[in-house]
Design an enzyme around this catalytic site. Structure first.
Site, short mmCIF file in Angstrom:
data_model
loop_
_atom_site.label_atom_id
_atom_site.label_comp_id
_atom_site.label_asym_id
_atom_site.label_seq_id
_atom_site.Cartn_x
_atom_site.Cartn_y
_atom_site.Cartn_z
N LYS A 1 25.11 -20.52 23.20
CA LYS A 1 25.90 -19.95 22.09
C LYS A 1 26.48 -18.60 22.51
CE LYS A 1 25.35 -18.09 17.37
NZ LYS A 1 24.44 -17.89 16.21
N ASP B 1 28.78 -11.54 15.40
CA ASP B 1 28.58 -12.37 14.21
C ASP B 1 28.40 -11.48 12.99
OD1 ASP B 1 27.94 -14.22 12.30
OD2 ASP B 1 25.94 -14.69 13.12
N LYS C 1 27.19 -10.60 6.32
CA LYS C 1 25.81 -10.11 6.49
C LYS C 1 25.67 -8.72 5.87
CE LYS C 1 24.63 -12.40 10.87
NZ LYS C 1 23.54 -13.21 10.33
N GLU D 1 27.22 -20.28 11.61
CA GLU D 1 28.38 -20.62 12.45
C GLU D 1 27.97 -21.11 13.83
OE1 GLU D 1 27.07 -17.69 12.34
OE2 GLU D 1 26.92 -17.32 14.50
N ARG E 1 25.75 -23.27 14.82
CA ARG E 1 25.66 -24.73 14.90
C ARG E 1 27.03 -25.38 14.89
NH1 ARG E 1 21.88 -24.64 9.68
NH2 ARG E 1 21.49 -22.56 10.49
N1 BES Z 1 23.12 -15.28 14.65
C1 BES Z 1 22.49 -15.57 13.42
C2 BES Z 1 20.97 -15.72 13.55
C3 BES Z 1 20.19 -14.47 13.71
C4 BES Z 1 20.01 -13.58 12.67
C5 BES Z 1 19.56 -14.20 14.90
C6 BES Z 1 19.24 -12.45 12.84
C7 BES Z 1 18.78 -13.08 15.07
C8 BES Z 1 18.62 -12.20 14.04
C9 BES Z 1 23.03 -16.87 12.84
O1 BES Z 1 24.37 -17.12 13.09
C10 BES Z 1 22.86 -16.80 11.37
O2 BES Z 1 23.48 -15.98 10.77
N2 BES Z 1 22.02 -17.65 10.83
C11 BES Z 1 21.74 -17.64 9.44
C12 BES Z 1 21.60 -19.07 8.99
C13 BES Z 1 21.51 -19.22 7.48
C14 BES Z 1 22.83 -18.84 6.85
C15 BES Z 1 21.15 -20.63 7.17
C16 BES Z 1 20.43 -16.88 9.23
O3 BES Z 1 19.50 -17.03 10.01
O4 BES Z 1 20.37 -16.09 8.28
ZN ZN Z 2 25.19 -16.26 14.71
MN MN Z 3 25.59 -16.21 11.59
#
Ligand code: BES
Ligand code: ZN
Ligand code: MN
Length: 495
Positions: free
Chosen positions: A266, A271, A278, A350, A352
């Site tokens: 990835k 992000d 976020k 995003e 996935r």
């Molecule tokens: N890149 C993030 C995951 C992440 C968050 C990694 C914090 C390390 C620290 C990913 O793209 C994401 O935002 N995932 C969401 C998924 C949710 C919306 C189902 C998450 O983990 O909050």
């Molecule tokens: Zn991400």
């Molecule tokens: Mn994300």
């Protein structure tokens, strides 16, 4: 940093510092006994006096010695009497290099490869010295005009006797390649999102293609993705002004017709979450959302440097995820390259979306196995913290190989279940699936989503959200899981 092997006897060794070990019970390793004799018993006197406890990870720098060819001795506590555990060995090495670095020693000779460790040979021990030392000696200097603690250490000499030269030399080559891979992954990851863009990642990979004979690099542009029907990947990049890239690295080290191992990483260079924005606190760390991609580039560099007799393909979908008038909106429905439709319930899920089209694309290589690595879910930190990476997959043998490689490399993974029952959580009323599964089991439902695009090959997924970087005052990339992947490839090259 330069690493060498040397078999010069200690009494003739010119060195700023010789690193030796001592156990908790006062027992010295053979080289420490030699140095003790050369210094009229300095070490044994210090040990009997109780100044050095020999506790694992404690060190004592003896920085004045009567006329010898070496000017200092670093005594490193190993812990309870041999055989040492691999973990204690790494702790001792980390303590040694920390002291060397702080004391600003220019060149040090390390004798710790002679320590006995259960089931580990000189190759492994040499490699660990290089990996642990190099990890600690890494400095991110790219964006600083003033460097406070300029590194003074330049050279590490690993002492190995004549009869272990072959093993130690192999360890040296592997250790250098892995350490350079880890350093490359860390540098790419520590660079901020405005410098490390998808284009920059593609250029970095292209450079490697120029440097190594058997490595070639292709970059698919958005128009190419359009032609392939990568609707999921393209939907993520629509909200960004940086063009997305799908980086393809092809390493041909094996026989022409041998099926490749495909590594997918990835590469979200930033992000922000998209329209499902976020929260602001700690958002800077989302520059690390490309760590999977960086580790794939780095692993391919290491494989090329070690000239592994394998065919390996690295695929890195690289993009940003930002809010914009053109960005994905919650409720939008996409058509992926596989033809399956996806309802975007949260634009922050995003990773996935860019990975699913890449998994479909991987099919064209008729892969032997596919391993993807991604900073995919915050839920992974809740489940496992920052110790192991999460492992999920559709093939027990592949998962077991990765667990075994992680144990040897000191870069652990822990498997989570990917049972049928979890798949239900991704049901959508309007499309073939939703891109999120609700608040339960976030790491598992993310992997469930990916599994729907990995039905035709042996596949494993590593969620590295907790292991790819450190947070807090010590913030910085770790380069994990480059050591694990390199070990897996080394094992495959042998078996
Ligand atoms: N890149 C993030 C995951 C992440 C968050 C990694 C914090 C390390 C620290 C990913 O793209 C994401 O935002 N995932 C969401 C998924 C949710 C919306 C189902 C998450 O983990 O909050
Ligand atoms: Zn991400
Ligand atoms: Mn994300």
């Amino acid at each position: 940093m330069d690493y060498f092997i040397d078999s010069t006897p200690l009494e003739k060794l010119q060195s700023d510092c010789i690193i030796v070990g001592c156990y908790e019970n006062g027992q010295l390793i053979p080289s420490a006994i030699t140095l003790d004799a050369l210094t009229q018993g300095v070490i044994s006197k210090i040990v009997t006096r109780g100044d050095s406890t020999g506790k694992n990870g404690k060190t004592l720098l003896i920085n004045w010695l009567p006329d010898n060819t070496f000017s200092r001795i670093l005594l490193v506590g190993l812990g309870p009497q041999e055989p040492l555990s691999a973990k204690n060995y790494r702790t001792a090495l980390a303590a040694a290099v920390k002291t060397i670095k702080e004391a600003q020693i220019k060149s040090a000779a390390c004798t710790l490869a002679e320590v006995d460790i259960e089931d580990r040979d000189w190759c492994w021990k040499t490699r660990q010295i290089i990996e642990v030392f190099d990890d600690a000696l890494y400095q991110f200097k790219q964006c600083k005009t003033l460097i406070e603690n300029e590194l003074k250490t330049e050279q590490i000499i690993i002492i190995a006797p004549e009869n272990q030269q072959a093993q130690a030399q192999t360890g040296l080559l592997q250790g250098r390649a892995i350490a350079e891979g880890v350093a490359l992954a860390k540098t790419l990851a520590d660079l901020p999102g405005n410098l490390c863009t998808p284009t920059f990642m593609a250029e970095t990979a292209t450079e490697l293609g120029r440097k190594y004979d058997r490595l070639s690099v292709d970059v698919l542009e958005e128009a190419d993705m359009q032609a392939l029907g990568m609707g999921a990947l393209l939907s993520v990049t629509r909200g960004s002004r940086q063009p997305a890239k799908l980086i393809v690295i092809n390493y041909q080290g094996g026989e022409k017709n041998r099926k490749p191992i495909v590594l997918i990483g990835k590469g979200l260079t930033f992000d922000a979450g998209g329209i499902s924005l976020k929260p602001g606190l700690g958002m800077d760390e989302m520059k690390y959302d490309m760590c999977g991609g960086a580790c794939v580039i780095a692993t391919l560099q290491a494989a090329a440097q070690m000239q592994l007799p394998l065919n390996i393909v690295g695929l890195i979908p690289a993009s940003e995820n930002l809010p914009d008038g053109n960005a994905n909106k919650p409720g939008d429905i996409l058509t992926s390259m596989s033809g399956k439709t996806i309802e975007v319930l949260n634009t922050d899920a995003e990773g996935r979306l860019i990975l699913c089209d890449t998994l479909t694309y991987a099919q064209k290589y008729q892969p032997e196995v596919v391993i993807d690595l991604a900073t995919l879910t915050g839920a992974c930190l809740v489940a496992l913290g920052r110790v192991p990476s999460a492992l999920l997959g559709n093939d027990d043998a592949l998962c077991n190989d990765l667990i075994a490689a992680g144990n040897i490399a000191g870069d652990s993974v822990w498997r989570l279940p990917l049972w049928e029952e979890y798949q239900e959580l991704l049901k959508s009323n309007f499309a073939d699936m939703a891109n999120i599964g609700g608040k339960d089991a976030g790491t598992i439902t993310a992997a469930c989503f990916l599994s729907k695009f990995a039905e035709d090959f042996r596949w494993a997924h590593l969620d590295i959200a907790g292991t790819a970087w450190r947070t807090g005052t010590d913030k910085g990339a770790t380069g994990r899981p480059v050591p694990l992947l390199c070990q897996y490839l080394l094992n495959r090259a042998q078996g």
